[in-house]
Design an enzyme around this catalytic site. Structure first.
Site, PDB file in Angstrom:
ATOM      1  N   GLU A 158       4.758   6.876  22.457  1.00 42.89           N
ATOM      2  CA  GLU A 158       5.076   6.491  21.079  1.00 42.89           C
ATOM      3  C   GLU A 158       3.940   6.884  20.123  1.00 42.89           C
ATOM      4  O   GLU A 158       3.498   6.096  19.285  1.00 42.89           O
ATOM      5  CB  GLU A 158       5.366   4.991  20.995  1.00 42.89           C
ATOM      6  CG  GLU A 158       6.675   4.607  21.654  1.00 42.89           C
ATOM      7  CD  GLU A 158       7.112   3.187  21.358  1.00 42.89           C
ATOM      8  OE1 GLU A 158       8.323   2.939  21.321  1.00 42.89           O
ATOM      9  OE2 GLU A 158       6.237   2.317  21.182  1.00 42.89           O
ATOM     10  N   GLU A 232      13.325   3.980  26.153  1.00 38.09           N
ATOM     11  CA  GLU A 232      13.050   2.549  26.244  1.00 38.09           C
ATOM     12  C   GLU A 232      14.178   1.820  25.526  1.00 38.09           C
ATOM     13  O   GLU A 232      14.236   1.803  24.295  1.00 38.09           O
ATOM     14  CB  GLU A 232      11.716   2.173  25.594  1.00 38.09           C
ATOM     15  CG  GLU A 232      10.486   2.615  26.344  1.00 38.09           C
ATOM     16  CD  GLU A 232       9.203   2.064  25.716  1.00 38.09           C
ATOM     17  OE1 GLU A 232       9.286   1.130  24.883  1.00 38.09           O
ATOM     18  OE2 GLU A 232       8.126   2.574  26.051  1.00 38.09           O
TER      19      GLU A 232
END
Length: 582
Positions: A158, A232
């Protein structure tokens, strides 16, 4: 097991269409004797892949000492996955977030005063290069291209939520390739950060918990062709100390999963099984206010912290069965639980009287940070002599993360980073009294710009506005309690103290240590560090994995930082993770 391919409209496995239905299972959050149990349950739920981060701070606790021993035997974990017919996604960071201490970045990096994490800073990238050079020789034979189960490897984690330095991302990808990683690489980012975190030529994936159509559209806008993948899917969430226990209904999470699979996307559940932040491994957040994370990483996952199926587990299997084959057979049952109504901890040792056997000390004009002491976690005890008696105002200008203040051995106050506290009034009883500051590291920040999170006392200490000099800084990592001098407890204890008791059992089983009536501290069973407890909640019990117990005598040790109503604990059949928000 097959090599992963990437086409304009999806994944292939050895040339055949393939949809990844994966779940996160962190080997470092699960006792190694329980890895196979969790994998069997992943397979029965319908998963074909498991996903794990790799925490740099555990695999290289000191610079240059890279290993994968005992509970960190990642090669064995990957082999077990293959034995159970599961593919593997590896996410080696170097930064992993994961609500893990420091996002997995080793604290020894912070001995460089101005190091820039997650950047092309040569001090950071040089350390990554050395780490990867030692790590990947243990793992390259597990890649799918060599007959192993590892289908793909993630670059960073991320990154778009932190920065937009494409050169940094390219350098990481180059390091992976240079170390023999020849399976597909991928990045993951939240929908709004996809452009910032992308690396040209590398597969992009997206992370989210809801708004499926909107999130997949954001991915498609940045990546017009190729697989749609949610790397995710946040089917639960983590908890902070002092907050509530976060849950998400099985019905809502299953409906979102169904929508995602109906859209043709591949998915990785975050988490399939959360596990536990044993010891001092939990992280923290700080977006202006420091928020430490609890010991349990149950995450309201399909498989509970103790590895038991939940309603979400069964609901997810039902959804997956609509889109892919699932194994036959009855569902797994919850495991047996050990119940011991009461264990009295009959002996004790005061922490302030035991520091000589718990850690080393250094003298300096100023307090030394935890990193300057070469210490990763635990506590630091700072001591200095006050030459003038009478009332005084103590100002600890900067610290991480919680300070207990003592004068002449008596507790006089607590300062907490999360409450933005810095000053306490006290009375020095006599000239030459010792001022002691016990500083607890409650977990390094794991997300955002505050990750350069040094611990201990990190700024000047003032007494009545004057900087205090001449300090003893003693590292207390609490990684070895064998030298403690326990004696029978005959009176109320003042100040932090270790309490010890013994229980006898016939058959080990999973259980939950209840510390009702205790205030704050840490607990161990047979030397295994269960983690932190705090009456502030929400978590009120600590998970005890069956493998840390043994038939016969078992030793329980509790470090209580303040006081307890009674030195008694219990083992329960059910966890108490605290009240939920309604």
């Amino acid at each position: 097991m097959g090599v992963l391919g990437i086409t304009d409209d999806g994944f292939t496995l050895d040339g055949d269409p393939f949809r990844m239905i994966s779940g996160a299972l962190h080997y470092f959050r699960v006792h190694p004797e329980l890895w196979e149990d969790r994998m069997r349950k992943a397979k029965w739920m319908g998963l074909n892949t498991i996903d794990t981060y790799i925490p740099w701070n555990l695999h290289e606790p000191q610079r240059g000492a890279v290993g994968a021993e005992a509970g960190l035997d990642l090669p064995r974990f990957i082999d077990l996955a293959q034995e159970h017919g599961l593919h593997v996604l590896l996410r080696p960071g170097p930064y992993i977030c994961a609500e893990w201490d420091g996002g997995g970045l080793p604290p020894w990096l912070l001995t460089e005063p101005d190091i820039r994490y997650r950047s092309t800073d040569p001090r950071f990238l040089g350390a990554v290069e050395s780490y990867f050079a030692a790590l990947w020789p243990m793992l390259v034979d597990k890649l799918a291209t060599r007959g192993g189960p590892v289908l793909a490897v993630q670059v960073e984690n991320e990154y778009g939520a932190y920065g937009d330095d494409t050169e940094y991302m390219r350098r990481l990808a180059d390091l992976l390739r240079a170390n023999g990683v020849d399976v597909p690489l991928f990045t993951c980012d939240q929908p709004a950060d996809l452009a910032r975190g992308a690396l040209p030529g590398v597969l992009r994936t997206v992370t989210f918990g809801s708004r499926v159509a909107e999130s997949l559209a954001a991915l498609r806008a940045q990546q017009p062709t190729g697989p749609l993948m949610c790397s995710e899917f946040w089917n639960g969430w983590f908890d902070d100390w002092g907050a509530h226990h976060v849950t998400r209904s099985a019905e809502d999470a299953a409906a979102t999963l169904d929508e995602m699979l109906t859209a043709g996307a591949s998915v990785n559940l975050y988490m399939f099984h959360g596990g536990t932040n044993f010891g001092f491994t939990s992280g923290a957040n700080d977006k202006g206010t420091y928020r430490p994370i609890v010991t349990s990483y149950d995450y309201d996952s399909p498989l509970s912290e103790a590895g038991d199926p939940t309603p979400k587990y069964l609901a997810f299997r039902d959804v997956i069965a609509k889109h892919a084959p699932v194994p036959d057979g009855p569902p797994p049952e919850a495991g047996p639980k050990l119940v011991v109504p009461e264990v009295t901890l009959t002996s004790s040792a005061l922490l302030l009287d035991s520091t000589d056997v718990l850690g080393f000390a250094k003298q300096d004009a100023q307090p030394l940070t935890m990193e300057q002491l070469g210490q990763a976690s635990g506590f630091v005890l700072y001591e200095t002599v006050v030459e003038r008696a009478g009332p005084a105002l103590l100002d600890v200008t900067a610290f991480g993360d919680r300070v207990q203040v003592f004068i002449a051995g008596q507790p006089v106050g607590v300062l907490e980073r999360e409450r933005h506290e810095h000053v306490v009034s006290l009375t020095v009883p006599h000239a030459g009294a010792v001022l002691a500051l016990l500083v607890e590291n409650q977990g390094r920040v794991d997300y955002g710009q505050a990750i350069h999170d040094r611990k201990g006392i990190t700024g000047p200490v003032l007494l009545d506005g004057v900087v205090v000099e001449d300090w003893t800084s003693r590292a207390l990592p609490l990684d070895d309690l064998t030298g403690l001098r326990f004696a029978p407890t005959t009176a109320a204890l003042v100040g932090p103290a270790f309490h010890r008791g013994v229980m006898h059992i016939d058959t080990p089983a999973d259980t939950f240590l209840s510390l009702a009536g205790w205030t704050k501290g840490n607990a161990w069973v047979n030397g295994f560090h269960l983690g932190r407890y705090w009456s502030r909640g929400p978590q009120q019990t600590l998970y005890v994995p069956a493998p840390v117990l043994r038939p016969g005598a078992n030793e329980i040790t509790v470090l209580e930082l303040h006081s307890t109503r009674s030195p008694v604990v219990a083992l329960r059949s059910q966890p108490d993770l605290g009240p939920t928000e309604r």
